[in-house]
Design an enzyme around this catalytic site. Structure first.
Site, PDB file in Angstrom:
ATOM      1  N   GLY A 137      74.350  56.676  29.217  1.00 34.47           N
ATOM      2  CA  GLY A 137      73.065  56.054  28.922  1.00 34.47           C
ATOM      3  C   GLY A 137      72.835  54.842  29.794  1.00 34.47           C
ATOM      4  O   GLY A 137      73.773  54.243  30.313  1.00 34.47           O
ATOM      5  N   LEU A 156      82.510  59.266  25.837  1.00 34.92           N
ATOM      6  CA  LEU A 156      81.705  59.256  24.609  1.00 34.92           C
ATOM      7  C   LEU A 156      80.263  59.649  24.872  1.00 34.92           C
ATOM      8  O   LEU A 156      79.625  60.314  24.062  1.00 34.92           O
ATOM      9  CB  LEU A 156      81.743  57.860  23.975  1.00 34.92           C
ATOM     10  N   GLY A 198      75.228  53.714  33.011  1.00 33.44           N
ATOM     11  CA  GLY A 198      76.636  54.058  33.119  1.00 33.44           C
ATOM     12  C   GLY A 198      77.110  55.009  32.038  1.00 33.44           C
ATOM     13  O   GLY A 198      76.333  55.519  31.242  1.00 33.44           O
ATOM     14  N   ASP A 242      64.302  50.064  25.119  1.00 38.60           N
ATOM     15  CA  ASP A 242      64.733  51.469  25.089  1.00 38.60           C
ATOM     16  C   ASP A 242      65.192  51.836  23.673  1.00 38.60           C
ATOM     17  O   ASP A 242      66.272  52.384  23.469  1.00 38.60           O
ATOM     18  CB  ASP A 242      65.863  51.699  26.081  1.00 38.60           C
TER      19      ASP A 242
END
Length: 662
Positions: free
Chosen positions: A399, A396, A402, A516
């Site tokens: 980020g 998918l 991992g 983040d």
């Protein structure tokens, strides 16, 4: 006369002769092994076997009328005729011959002179037969005898004469035919008619002891190998005339050979090697299954029948021609070696399984599985996730620390598995435990839900709910979704993101700084509901503190400049990143790669400048449908300026509404 002369006089008026004919592709091993006649036709007349192309009485049983035979069953035994009057004594499939009866030419004398005379005229023009020059010789029998032969067309003529020595009255006792009382000469090829005459070379000069007897001389055809005083055979080839053309060929369809006759015009049918049966039948010859007769067709290995032949493959590890002999290691040795190898492999496999199981148990304990398994969080087995993700085949995105893979559980629940990679295992383990510690405390509708953990791997795996509609970043910059041009939709996404951040900063215990916040960490479900994700960089705020001195981590373009320069991380750092996210949402521009006039530029400064110069609506990606929405956009733009204040203490909400939670 002597004994030999009296024996000659006992020879019957009908002599025997053998007929050669064209037969099936391959000679049969036994004449009665299989049906040789057409289906539904008689095969026998008495003791005589009648193979196709010959047939008895019914034209459908024969190739044509020339091959039609008649069986007289009123006699005992029944008698078989060809041409209506010529007896057929035997038709041999194995030898490709037939034996029939025919009158011989002769003259008989008594003491006064000629008493009986018979000149033989043999014609086979209407029969599928030809005299065999290879099997027959013209033979004249008797003393002072002149035997002559020619064909009906005058194409050839020949003969021989036999004399008797002084005081000789017939052929010698040894039965030879060397000119004394008997002579022989070859006949030419491809003849179908034969006229035979016989005459005396001199007047009769009979001794006193024979004056009351009759002396005879004879002329006929016979096979020299069969010739003796009691049996005289005549051989004929039934070579089929090839003037019928290809459509009239008598050979069957399968396993047959067609070859020219050795005796002149015409052809013969025979079975190919590896076939048996009657080659004149329409279906042709039948394949011999050599594998069913190992005594005749030896095979030391695996026998496989093939059309007209067979193969014999030597056993495994052995070599050579299995039809002759196989060489190499025998099966018992192979089984012993394979058994030893199999035992060794099974031992290694068992050790590996035990080692892997022990390692999984060790990882489970190391990652706190004994404590977590008694809590509400679900513990997944590694095999379960490998199957759900098709061995991690559906990536998918990536980020934090991992990669994220899509999967489907056995109960059809869609999941997103976060798998660490590319870092030191110690760092990964610490990072994972840190994220677990944070995300396990979160329970908010706009935060991605944790479904469970996998603790049996070296580095634990996170199993989150799968958010199906991708990231906000993809909708803004890749697909450029039209729904984001609606101010109402943009405002809702901003409010849902702000609600999640407000929960992390104020309601979580202890409070959490995401660290983040960016568009690629905001997921959208099927209803475009915002879900904050990726807590790999997040930290917990100790009780009684407002911030932490910690190494700078985050994404350039979204980073708080105050945190970037001082290393002091507070909740206001998330507020600044949220402000950048709002600018990105309003303008549709990427804060990390924004360019103006072909050169890289600062999107934040460009946004603030446009707001101050009152041309904000010229740079927006959203559309206001009325005055109310324009006022809301201006109000949010002012809120964005507060969020983007260089001083963290001044990043407050100035309208008291809580919207944006700066």
């Amino acid at each position: 006369m002597g004994k030999k002369t009296r024996t000659i006089q006992q020879i019957t008026w009908f002599l025997w002769f053998v007929v050669l004919f064209v037969w099936a592709c391959i000679a049969t091993a036994s004449e009665a092994a299989s049906s040789v006649a057409n289906p539904g036709c008689l095969e026998n007349c008495g003791d005589v076997l009648v193979p196709y192309p010959f047939g008895i009485e019914d034209l459908k049983c024969a190739k044509n009328e020339s091959f039609l035979l008649v069986c007289n069953s009123s006699t005992n035994p029944p008698k078989l005729y060809i041409g209506g009057k010529t007896l057929v004594y035997k038709i041999s499939v194995e030898n490709s011959t037939a034996t029939i009866g025919i009158d011989a030419a002769f003259r008989c004398y008594n003491e006064t002179g000629l008493k009986w005379r018979f000149d033989q005229k043999i014609t086979m023009s209407n029969w599928p037969l030809t005299f065999s020059n290879s099997r027959n010789k013209f033979t004249s029998l008797g003393c002072d005898n002149l035997g002559l032969m020619n064909d009906a067309n005058g194409g050839f003529g020949g003969g021989c004469f036999s004399l008797c020595g002084y005081n000789e009255s017939g052929p010698p006792d040894d039965g030879s035919c060397s000119g004394v009382g008997c002579c022989q000469t070859p006949i030419p090829k491809h003849i179908k008619t034969l006229n035979i005459t016989v005459d005396k070379l001199s007047s009769i000069n009979m001794t006193d002891n024979s004056k009351s007897n009759i002396s005879c001389i004879y002329a006929f055809l016979t096979d020299p190998t069969l010739f003796n005083m009691s049996t005289i055979d005549l051989h004929i080839d039934p070579s089929i005339d090839d003037r019928e053309g290809p459509s009239g060929y008598a050979c069957g369809n399968i396993g047959t050979l067609c070859s020219y006759s050795d005796n002149g015009r015409g052809y013969r049918c025979s079975c190919q090697e590896g076939y048996m049966g009657n080659p004149y039948l329409p279906q042709g010859c039948q394949d011999i299954n050599e594998c069913e007769d190992p005594s005749t067709y030896p095979c030391e290995g695996t026998c496989k029948n093939t059309p007209g032949n067979y193969t014999c493959i030597c056993p495994l590890v052995m070599r050579g021609d299995g039809k002759v002999a196989c060489h190499g290691v025998r099966l018992i040795i192979i089984v012993t070696v394979l058994g030893a190898i199999l035992s060794f492999v099974m031992s290694i496999l068992l050790i590996f399984i035990l080692y892997k199981r022990r390692r999984k148990e060790k990882n489970f304990t190391k990652h706190g599985g004994l404590v977590l398994q008694n809590q509400r969080v679900r513990i997944f087995k590694e095999e379960e996730l490998i199957k759900a993700t098709n061995n991690y085949g559906h990536l998918l995105g990536q980020g934090g620390f991992g990669s994220v893979y899509r999967g489907v559980l056995a109960n059809d629940t869609h999941i997103a598995v976060k798998k660490p990679r590319g870092l030191d295992k110690t760092d990964l383990n610490q990072q994972f435990q840190h994220e677990i510690c944070i995300i396990s405390q979160v329970n908010h509708k706009n935060v991605v839900k944790l479904l469970g953990l996998c603790l049996h791997t070296d580095i634990p795996l996170l199993v989150n709910e799968f958010i199906s509609n991708g990231t906000l970043f993809e909708h803004i910059h890749k697909t450029k979704s039209n729904f984001l041009r609606s101010w109402k939709n943009c405002l809702r996404i901003a409010e849902e993101t702000a609600s999640a951040l407000n929960y992390l900063h104020s309601s979580a215990d202890p409070p959490i700084i995401h660290r983040d916040v960016k568009s690629s960490n905001i997921l959208l479900d099927d209803h475009h509901t915002a879900k904050v994700s990726d807590f790999g960089a997040s930290v917990l705020i100790p009780i009684g503190q407002n911030g932490l001195d910690i190494a700078v981590q985050g994404t350039l373009g979204y980073l708080d400049p105050e945190y970037l320069t001082t290393g002091n991380l507070t909740a206001k750092s998330d507020v600044y990143s949220f402000g950048v996210l709002l600018v990105e949402l309003l303008t549709g521009q990427n804060p990390c790669t924004f360019t103006r006039f072909g050169e890289r530029s600062n999107l934040i400064q460009y946004f603030i400048s446009s707001l101050q110069n009152k041309n904000l609506f010229q740079i927006l990606n959203v559309e206001a449908i009325d005055r109310t929405e324009r006022e809301q956009i201006l109000e949010v733009a002012k809120l964005v300026m507060n969020c983007l204040n260089g001083c963290g203490e001044k990043r407050t909400n100035n309208d008291g509404s809580g919207r944006g939670s700066c």
